[in-house]
Design a protein around this motif. Structure first.
Motif, PDB file in Angstrom:
ATOM      1  N   VAL A   1     -11.707  15.792   4.114  1.00  8.53           N
ATOM      2  CA  VAL A   1     -12.362  15.673   2.818  1.00  8.53           C
ATOM      3  C   VAL A   1     -11.277  15.921   1.780  1.00  8.53           C
ATOM      4  N   LEU A   2     -11.059  14.928   0.917  1.00  4.27           N
ATOM      5  CA  LEU A   2      -9.949  14.981  -0.029  1.00  4.27           C
ATOM      6  C   LEU A   2     -10.426  14.878  -1.467  1.00  4.27           C
ATOM      7  N   GLN A   3      -9.835  15.685  -2.321  1.00  2.00           N
ATOM      8  CA  GLN A   3     -10.010  15.554  -3.765  1.00  2.00           C
ATOM      9  C   GLN A   3      -8.655  15.141  -4.298  1.00  2.00           C
ATOM     10  N   GLY A   4      -8.632  14.108  -5.117  1.00  2.00           N
ATOM     11  CA  GLY A   4      -7.359  13.646  -5.651  1.00  2.00           C
ATOM     12  C   GLY A   4      -7.519  13.079  -7.045  1.00  2.00           C
ATOM     13  N   TRP A   5      -6.414  12.642  -7.598  1.00  2.00           N
ATOM     14  CA  TRP A   5      -6.437  12.038  -8.927  1.00  2.00           C
ATOM     15  C   TRP A   5      -6.983  10.623  -8.838  1.00  2.00           C
ATOM     16  N   LYS A   6      -7.709  10.223  -9.848  1.00  2.00           N
ATOM     17  CA  LYS A   6      -8.156   8.835  -9.933  1.00  2.00           C
ATOM     18  C   LYS A   6      -6.939   7.963 -10.254  1.00  2.00           C
ATOM     19  N   PRO A   7      -6.833   6.810  -9.614  1.00  2.00           N
ATOM     20  CA  PRO A   7      -5.707   5.932  -9.919  1.00  2.00           C
ATOM     21  C   PRO A   7      -5.929   5.221 -11.254  1.00  2.00           C
ATOM     22  N   ASP A   8      -4.846   4.730 -11.834  1.00  2.00           N
ATOM     23  CA  ASP A   8      -5.028   3.915 -13.034  1.00  2.00           C
ATOM     24  C   ASP A   8      -5.643   2.577 -12.617  1.00  2.00           C
TER      25      ASP A   8
ATOM     26  N   SER B   1     -12.131  -8.033   0.874  1.00  4.67           N
ATOM     27  CA  SER B   1     -11.352  -7.359  -0.159  1.00  4.67           C
ATOM     28  C   SER B   1     -12.318  -6.630  -1.083  1.00  4.67           C
ATOM     29  N   GLY B   2     -11.781  -5.752  -1.878  1.00  6.25           N
ATOM     30  CA  GLY B   2     -12.616  -4.975  -2.791  1.00  6.25           C
ATOM     31  C   GLY B   2     -12.826  -3.561  -2.271  1.00  6.25           C
ATOM     32  N   ILE B   3     -13.378  -2.726  -3.130  1.00  4.81           N
ATOM     33  CA  ILE B   3     -13.676  -1.342  -2.790  1.00  4.81           C
ATOM     34  C   ILE B   3     -15.185  -1.180  -2.864  1.00  4.81           C
ATOM     35  N   PRO B   4     -15.847  -0.909  -1.749  1.00  6.06           N
ATOM     36  CA  PRO B   4     -17.302  -0.750  -1.776  1.00  6.06           C
ATOM     37  C   PRO B   4     -17.716   0.379  -2.720  1.00  6.06           C
ATOM     38  N   LEU B   5     -18.900   0.274  -3.263  1.00  3.87           N
ATOM     39  CA  LEU B   5     -19.382   1.280  -4.213  1.00  3.87           C
ATOM     40  C   LEU B   5     -19.450   2.676  -3.618  1.00  3.87           C
ATOM     41  N   HIS B   6     -19.604   2.788  -2.304  1.00  5.96           N
ATOM     42  CA  HIS B   6     -19.702   4.115  -1.676  1.00  5.96           C
ATOM     43  C   HIS B   6     -18.331   4.675  -1.280  1.00  5.96           C
ATOM     44  N   GLU B   7     -17.244   3.999  -1.666  1.00  3.22           N
ATOM     45  CA  GLU B   7     -15.889   4.459  -1.368  1.00  3.22           C
ATOM     46  C   GLU B   7     -15.090   4.609  -2.658  1.00  3.22           C
ATOM     47  N   ALA B   8     -13.944   5.305  -2.567  1.00  2.23           N
ATOM     48  CA  ALA B   8     -13.106   5.512  -3.743  1.00  2.23           C
ATOM     49  C   ALA B   8     -11.643   5.517  -3.334  1.00  2.23           C
ATOM     50  N   VAL B   9     -10.783   5.147  -4.258  1.00  2.00           N
ATOM     51  CA  VAL B   9      -9.341   5.254  -4.093  1.00  2.00           C
ATOM     52  C   VAL B   9      -8.926   6.524  -4.825  1.00  2.00           C
ATOM     53  N   ILE B  10      -8.124   7.367  -4.168  1.00  2.00           N
ATOM     54  CA  ILE B  10      -7.598   8.564  -4.821  1.00  2.00           C
ATOM     55  C   ILE B  10      -6.100   8.636  -4.575  1.00  2.00           C
ATOM     56  N   ARG B  11      -5.438   9.439  -5.387  1.00  2.00           N
ATOM     57  CA  ARG B  11      -3.993   9.645  -5.234  1.00  2.00           C
ATOM     58  C   ARG B  11      -3.765  11.088  -4.807  1.00  2.00           C
TER      59      ARG B  11
END
Length: 85
Positions: free
Chosen positions: A30-37, A54-64
Motif C-alpha cells: 500500500v503506497l502513498q505518493g505524490w500525484k504526477p503532473d 491503454s489508459g488508467i482505469p478510474l479505480h487505479e492511480a499513478v503515483i510518484r
C-alpha cells in the motif's frame, strides 16, 4: 485491514510524505505518493502494454515515489512475499 507500517520519505518534512505499508492479510503493498503532473500521467495513460488497454482505469492511480525509498520498497516486498506464503 491491518497495515504494517514500513517507512516514510525522510526528506519531505511535515507536508505530506510518500509512505509505504504492507497489508499482510492480502500480501499487498500500500503506497502513498505524490500525484504526477498531467504530462507524466498522460504519458503513462498512453503507454501500451500487450494484452491491456491503454489508459488508467478510474479505480487505479499513478503515483510518484522517490528512488531514495527503494530500501523501504524492498522491505515491503519481502514482508508481502512472506505474508503470501
Amino acid at each position: 485491514m491491518a497495515l504494517r507500517f514500513i517507512g516514510i520519505d525522510p526528506d519531505t518534512g511535515q507536508q505530506g510524505s510518500p509512505t509505504v505499508w504492507v497489508d499482510e492479510k492480502k500480501a499487498e503493498l500500500v503506497l502513498q505518493g505524490w500525484k504526477p503532473d498531467s504530462r507524466l500521467e498522460a504519458e503513462c495513460a498512453a503507454f501500451e502494454v500487450p494484452g491491456h488497454a491503454s489508459g488508467i482505469p478510474l479505480h487505479e492511480a499513478v503515483i510518484r515515489i522517490p528512488a531514495r525509498m527503494v530500501p523501504m520498497l524492498r522491505e515491503a516486498c519481502d514482508v508481502a512475499e512472506r505474508a503470501g506464503l
